[in-house]
Write an enzyme that holds these catalytic residues in place. Structure first.
Site, PDB file in Angstrom:
ATOM      1  N   ASN A 154       0.902  -1.154   0.000  1.00  0.00           N
ATOM      2  CA  ASN A 154       0.000   0.000   0.000  1.00  0.00           C
ATOM      3  C   ASN A 154       0.941   1.204   0.000  1.00  0.00           C
ATOM      4  OD1 ASN A 154      -1.846   2.021   0.542  1.00  0.00           O
ATOM      5  ND2 ASN A 154      -2.986   0.829   2.063  1.00  0.00           N
ATOM      6  N   GLU A 177      -6.484  -5.675   4.908  1.00  0.00           N
ATOM      7  CA  GLU A 177      -5.175  -5.136   4.498  1.00  0.00           C
ATOM      8  C   GLU A 177      -4.049  -6.102   4.831  1.00  0.00           C
ATOM      9  OE1 GLU A 177      -6.141  -0.605   5.666  1.00  0.00           O
ATOM     10  OE2 GLU A 177      -4.307  -0.905   4.510  1.00  0.00           O
ATOM     11  N   ASN A 234      -8.416   6.034   4.123  1.00  0.00           N
ATOM     12  CA  ASN A 234      -9.743   5.486   3.835  1.00  0.00           C
ATOM     13  C   ASN A 234     -10.227   4.918   5.170  1.00  0.00           C
ATOM     14  OD1 ASN A 234     -10.038   4.314   0.473  1.00  0.00           O
ATOM     15  ND2 ASN A 234      -8.346   5.538   1.194  1.00  0.00           N
TER      16      ASN A 234
HETATM   17  N1  ING Z   1      -8.218   2.480   7.709  1.00  0.00           N
HETATM   18  C1  ING Z   1      -8.559   2.694   9.059  1.00  0.00           C
HETATM   19  C2  ING Z   1      -7.662   3.708   9.781  1.00  0.00           C
HETATM   20  O1  ING Z   1      -6.731   3.381  10.496  1.00  0.00           O
HETATM   21  C3  ING Z   1      -9.450   1.793  11.073  1.00  0.00           C
HETATM   22  C4  ING Z   1      -8.667   1.426   9.842  1.00  0.00           C
HETATM   23  C5  ING Z   1     -10.795   2.153  10.960  1.00  0.00           C
HETATM   24  C6  ING Z   1      -8.814   1.820  12.288  1.00  0.00           C
HETATM   25  C7  ING Z   1     -11.514   2.532  12.120  1.00  0.00           C
HETATM   26  C8  ING Z   1      -9.519   2.205  13.438  1.00  0.00           C
HETATM   27  C9  ING Z   1     -10.866   2.556  13.351  1.00  0.00           C
HETATM   28  O2  ING Z   1      -7.986   4.877   9.636  1.00  0.00           O
HETATM   29  C10 ING Z   1      -7.033   2.220   7.106  1.00  0.00           C
HETATM   30  N2  ING Z   1      -7.087   2.064   5.768  1.00  0.00           N
HETATM   31  O3  ING Z   1      -5.977   2.128   7.715  1.00  0.00           O
END
Ligand code: ING
Length: 327
Positions: free
Chosen positions: A110, A146, A197
């Site tokens: 990524n 991921e 995202n």
């Molecule tokens: N997305 C989210 C982020 O860390 C996430 C994963 C979502 C973590 C909601 C905690 C709460 O912003 C990515 N793509 O890392």
């Protein structure tokens, strides 16, 4: 003295599964043109800005997965973005899924790149903190795979001399970890560019959902202040293939103040004149790292992955880590 960089944070609304690279590139080019009109030097796009956020689906066929990855950058589909940026005299930061052939094997990262005003890729970063899970978890309303589709970045947290300053990058979940910014702060970073995202709903912890926006700003504002750096956070926002994602695109000064904030969940450009010298008074006083830090006392930060029991304490269930994890 001031070194002004006019930054365009180019938030994207949803990218549909069936949207082609060329259709997305048209949206990115529209942002470039608006940014030029508004006097920008550098435009920052979100994480995985060329496709929908595909880790929300469980896929087993590697060919299906690889369809979301770029095998070359620029490619025929993305070359128009590079050409238009160069024609307009704009630098840009772009997040995308990178399929690379290194060390005799195929690698999936990524990735984010920094492209200068002449169209040269002057910096690359590969996401290190991969959130979510690697196995199919059907209990979830949507997946966050991921850990399945990417491997942790192998480039560290580099800082690049570009655009008259020291520019670093990170990606999405990286922004939640103070270590991310401190490693760049110890390289004198003056501006950190990041895309994200972020689903509104986090299935393993629904009680956090009401705080998504707060946590998004909290981590970037605290990091900016604690490392005396600008932080530019750019969202892919809105309801993307049935999954609402937060917006909250913002430009944060080394003071910790938000100087620009998006107000929609669609394609929206926010712009700020960022003086790279604004952080100097912090680097020379409260966050003069060379004068005030005591790294000898911080060893635990790199010696263990998870928490360890305090010396002499009775182990607790939260001590998932055991002694063998100590390096
Ligand atoms: N997305 C989210 C982020 O860390 C996430 C994963 C979502 C973590 C909601 C905690 C709460 O912003 C990515 N793509 O890392």
């Amino acid at each position: 003295m001031s070194r002004i960089l006019t930054i365009g944070a180019a938030q994207l609304g949803p990218i549909a599964l069936d949207e082609t690279r060329s259709q997305v590139v048209e949206r990115l080019i529209a942002h470039l043109r608006t940014a030029k009109d508004r006097g920008c030097d550098l435009v920052v796009f979100p994480e995985l800005a060329l496709t929908t956020f595909f880790p929300r689906w469980f896929m087993q066929d590697q060919a299906d997965i690889d369809r979301f990855f770029e095998t070359e950058m620029p490619s025929a589909q993305t070359r128009p973005l590079f050409d238009e940026a160069r024609r307009l005299g704009l630098a840009f930061c772009l997040g995308y899924a990178e399929l690379a052939h290194e060390d005799g094997r195929t690698r999936h990262f990524n990735t984010a790149i920094l492209v200068d005003k002449q169209g040269a890729i002057v910096g690359k970063y590969r996401k290190i903190h991969l959130p979510g899970h690697d196995a199919h978890e059907p209990w979830r309303a949507f997946q966050h795979l991921e850990k399945r589709y990417f491997e942790p970045g192998n480039l560290g947290f580099p800082v690049f001399e570009a655009l008259g300053g020291r520019i670093g990058m990170c990606i999405c979940n990286d922004r939640r970890w103070p270590e991310t910014y401190r490693v760049m702060g110890l390289q004198g970073v003056e501006m950190v560019l990041l895309g994200y995202n972020t689903p509104v709903h986090n299935p393993p912890a629904p009680e956090h959902d009401r705080l998504g926006w707060f946590h998004n700003s909290l981590v970037m504002q605290s990091a900016a202040y604690q490392n005396a750096t600008w932080v530019v956070g750019v969202a892919k926002a809105g309801n993307e293939e049935g999954v609402p994602m937060i917006a909250g695109t913002q430009i944060v000064a080394p003071t910790g103040e938000q100087v620009a904030l998006a107000v929609t969940e669609e394609d929206e450009l926010i712009v700020a004149d960022c003086d790279l010298d604004l952080g100097l008074s912090y680097k020379r006083s409260v966050f003069d790292f060379a004068r005030h830090r005591e790294p000898e006392t911080y060893r635990l930060i790199v010696e263990t992955k998870g928490p360890v029991p305090p010396r002499g304490a009775i182990p607790m269930p939260s001590d998932k880590n055991s002694k063998e994890n100590r390096r």
